[in-house]
Design a protein around this motif. Structure first.
Motif, mmCIF file in Angstrom:
data_model
loop_
_atom_site.group_PDB
_atom_site.id
_atom_site.type_symbol
_atom_site.label_atom_id
_atom_site.label_comp_id
_atom_site.label_asym_id
_atom_site.label_seq_id
_atom_site.Cartn_x
_atom_site.Cartn_y
_atom_site.Cartn_z
ATOM 1 N N SER A 87 -0.562 7.457 1.837
ATOM 2 C CA SER A 87 -1.977 7.447 1.460
ATOM 3 C C SER A 87 -2.852 7.224 2.694
ATOM 4 O O SER A 87 -2.383 6.816 3.746
ATOM 5 C CB SER A 87 -2.241 6.346 0.425
ATOM 6 O OG SER A 87 -2.005 5.077 1.003
ATOM 7 N N GLN A 91 -5.011 4.903 2.978
ATOM 8 C CA GLN A 91 -5.010 3.461 3.272
ATOM 9 C C GLN A 91 -3.754 3.049 4.035
ATOM 10 O O GLN A 91 -3.794 2.120 4.828
ATOM 11 C CB GLN A 91 -5.156 2.660 1.976
ATOM 12 C CG GLN A 91 -6.574 2.770 1.414
ATOM 13 C CD GLN A 91 -6.762 2.035 0.111
ATOM 14 O OE1 GLN A 91 -6.056 1.088 -0.194
ATOM 15 N NE2 GLN A 91 -7.734 2.474 -0.680
ATOM 16 N N TYR A 92 -2.676 3.757 3.796
ATOM 17 C CA TYR A 92 -1.441 3.454 4.522
ATOM 18 C C TYR A 92 -1.615 3.786 6.005
ATOM 19 O O TYR A 92 -1.205 3.024 6.873
ATOM 20 C CB TYR A 92 -0.275 4.241 3.910
ATOM 21 C CG TYR A 92 1.073 3.822 4.453
ATOM 22 C CD1 TYR A 92 1.685 2.654 3.995
ATOM 23 C CD2 TYR A 92 1.735 4.588 5.411
ATOM 24 C CE1 TYR A 92 2.912 2.256 4.496
ATOM 25 C CE2 TYR A 92 2.962 4.198 5.915
ATOM 26 C CZ TYR A 92 3.550 3.031 5.450
ATOM 27 O OH TYR A 92 4.775 2.646 5.947
ATOM 28 N N ILE A 146 0.875 -1.177 0.000
ATOM 29 C CA ILE A 146 0.000 0.000 0.000
ATOM 30 C C ILE A 146 0.908 1.221 0.000
ATOM 31 O O ILE A 146 1.889 1.275 0.731
ATOM 32 C CB ILE A 146 -0.920 -0.016 1.240
ATOM 33 C CG1 ILE A 146 -1.943 -1.159 1.107
ATOM 34 C CG2 ILE A 146 -1.649 1.319 1.394
ATOM 35 C CD1 ILE A 146 -2.849 -1.326 2.305
ATOM 36 N N GLN A 147 0.553 2.166 -0.862
ATOM 37 C CA GLN A 147 1.389 3.350 -1.048
ATOM 38 C C GLN A 147 1.555 4.163 0.238
ATOM 39 O O GLN A 147 0.568 4.516 0.883
ATOM 40 C CB GLN A 147 0.735 4.233 -2.117
ATOM 41 C CG GLN A 147 1.726 4.970 -2.974
ATOM 42 C CD GLN A 147 1.001 5.863 -3.975
ATOM 43 O OE1 GLN A 147 -0.082 5.536 -4.449
ATOM 44 N NE2 GLN A 147 1.604 6.996 -4.254
ATOM 45 N N GLU A 172 -12.681 2.024 2.507
ATOM 46 C CA GLU A 172 -11.220 2.139 2.700
ATOM 47 C C GLU A 172 -10.731 1.045 3.635
ATOM 48 O O GLU A 172 -9.683 0.434 3.429
ATOM 49 C CB GLU A 172 -10.846 3.495 3.329
ATOM 50 C CG GLU A 172 -11.165 4.705 2.484
ATOM 51 C CD GLU A 172 -10.013 5.137 1.571
ATOM 52 O OE1 GLU A 172 -9.120 4.316 1.291
ATOM 53 O OE2 GLU A 172 -10.047 6.310 1.136
ATOM 54 N N SER A 198 -6.059 3.735 -5.489
ATOM 55 C CA SER A 198 -5.035 4.061 -4.494
ATOM 56 C C SER A 198 -4.921 5.569 -4.318
ATOM 57 O O SER A 198 -4.345 6.051 -3.354
ATOM 58 C CB SER A 198 -3.688 3.475 -4.920
ATOM 59 O OG SER A 198 -3.287 4.040 -6.151
ATOM 60 N N LYS A 199 -5.472 6.319 -5.272
ATOM 61 C CA LYS A 199 -5.331 7.778 -5.206
ATOM 62 C C LYS A 199 -6.452 8.397 -4.379
ATOM 63 O O LYS A 199 -7.607 7.965 -4.455
ATOM 64 C CB LYS A 199 -5.315 8.370 -6.611
ATOM 65 C CG LYS A 199 -4.096 7.936 -7.388
ATOM 66 C CD LYS A 199 -3.975 8.666 -8.717
ATOM 67 C CE LYS A 199 -2.785 8.147 -9.497
ATOM 68 N NZ LYS A 199 -2.982 6.736 -9.961
ATOM 69 N N GLU A 251 -7.116 -0.246 -10.661
ATOM 70 C CA GLU A 251 -7.363 1.063 -10.039
ATOM 71 C C GLU A 251 -8.843 1.454 -10.055
ATOM 72 O O GLU A 251 -9.268 2.299 -9.264
ATOM 73 C CB GLU A 251 -6.551 2.152 -10.748
ATOM 74 C CG GLU A 251 -5.083 2.203 -10.328
ATOM 75 C CD GLU A 251 -4.872 2.836 -8.943
ATOM 76 O OE1 GLU A 251 -5.605 3.777 -8.586
ATOM 77 O OE2 GLU A 251 -3.957 2.372 -8.226
#
Ligand code: ZN
Length: 210
Positions: A19, A21-22, A15-16, A51, A130-131, A125
């Motif tokens: 973000s 989600q991170y 996971i980026q 999320e 992820s954005k 995506e």
């Protein structure tokens, strides 16, 4: 947490960093560290359900990926010519997209199809954005449910066909904790029908009582 080999079956999904989600992933890790799995699965206050589902879907994919990775050398077409979970459950692969009519394949082929399919969902995506600010699709939750239903079969196969190897590797406590976490999560959000859990029903009863 992962004592022995840390080989994975498929590449680990990351996971980026930075973000939303991170952040949620870090929160999940911190609450898991408290040892209270029931509390660790619940939606953090004020957070978005999708999320939270996304972060945990990736996490369970990675966990199962690693657990199956420890026994891939024993799960071969000759050892496991069918994808089964005990005598009563046999799975045939279809994803409804590229494979529409269910095909009978060996367990390693089935798991390969399954994990490749999950990976393709996670990497898409338009399904798992992820954005920041990109919305989840309307059918996100049905997709998540299908992912969890299918991932459960890998646990079921490992328990029924490879548990002794897991014990030999000293990984059984880790496997049990991972399954318990998985079960609490699917119960919390009603993700998988009870009948799908049939192959491990007794074990699940025992695990969730303790
Ligand atoms: Zn096998």
């Amino acid at each position: 947490m992962f004592s022995k080999k840390s080989q994975t079956f498929k590449p680990k999904k990351n996971i980026q960093e930075g973000s939303k989600q991170y952040q949620l992933k870090q929160y999940a890790e911190a609450t898991l560290g408290s040892g209270n799995l029931r509390a660790a699965v619940s939606l953090p206050p004020g957070e978005d359900l999708n999320e939270w589902l996304a972060v945990n879907t990736v996490d369970f994919f990675n966990q199962i990926n690693m657990l199956y990775g420890t026994i891939t050398e024993f799960c071969t077409p000759s050892e496991c010519p069918v994808m089964s979970a005990g005598n009563k459950y046999e799975y045939h692969w279809a994803d409804g997209q590229t494979v529409k009519k269910a095909i009978k394949v060996s367990a390693p082929e089935y798991v390969d199809y399954l994990m490749t399919w999950v990976q393709s969902q996670l990497d898409d995506e338009s399904i798992f954005p992820s954005k920041i600010g990109v919305p989840f699709p309307k059918n996100f939750q049905p997709i998540v449910k299908t992912i969890f239903k299918r991932l459960f079969r890998v646990y079921a196969h490992i328990y029924h066909s490879h548990f002794q190897k897991i014990v030999n590797l000293g990984e059984e406590a880790h496997l049990n904790t991972s399954l318990k976490h998985f079960i609490f999560f699917i119960q919390e959000f009603n993700l998988v029908d009870k009948k799908e859990l049939g192959p491990l029903a007794e074990l699940i009863d025992t695990l969730i009582k303790n």
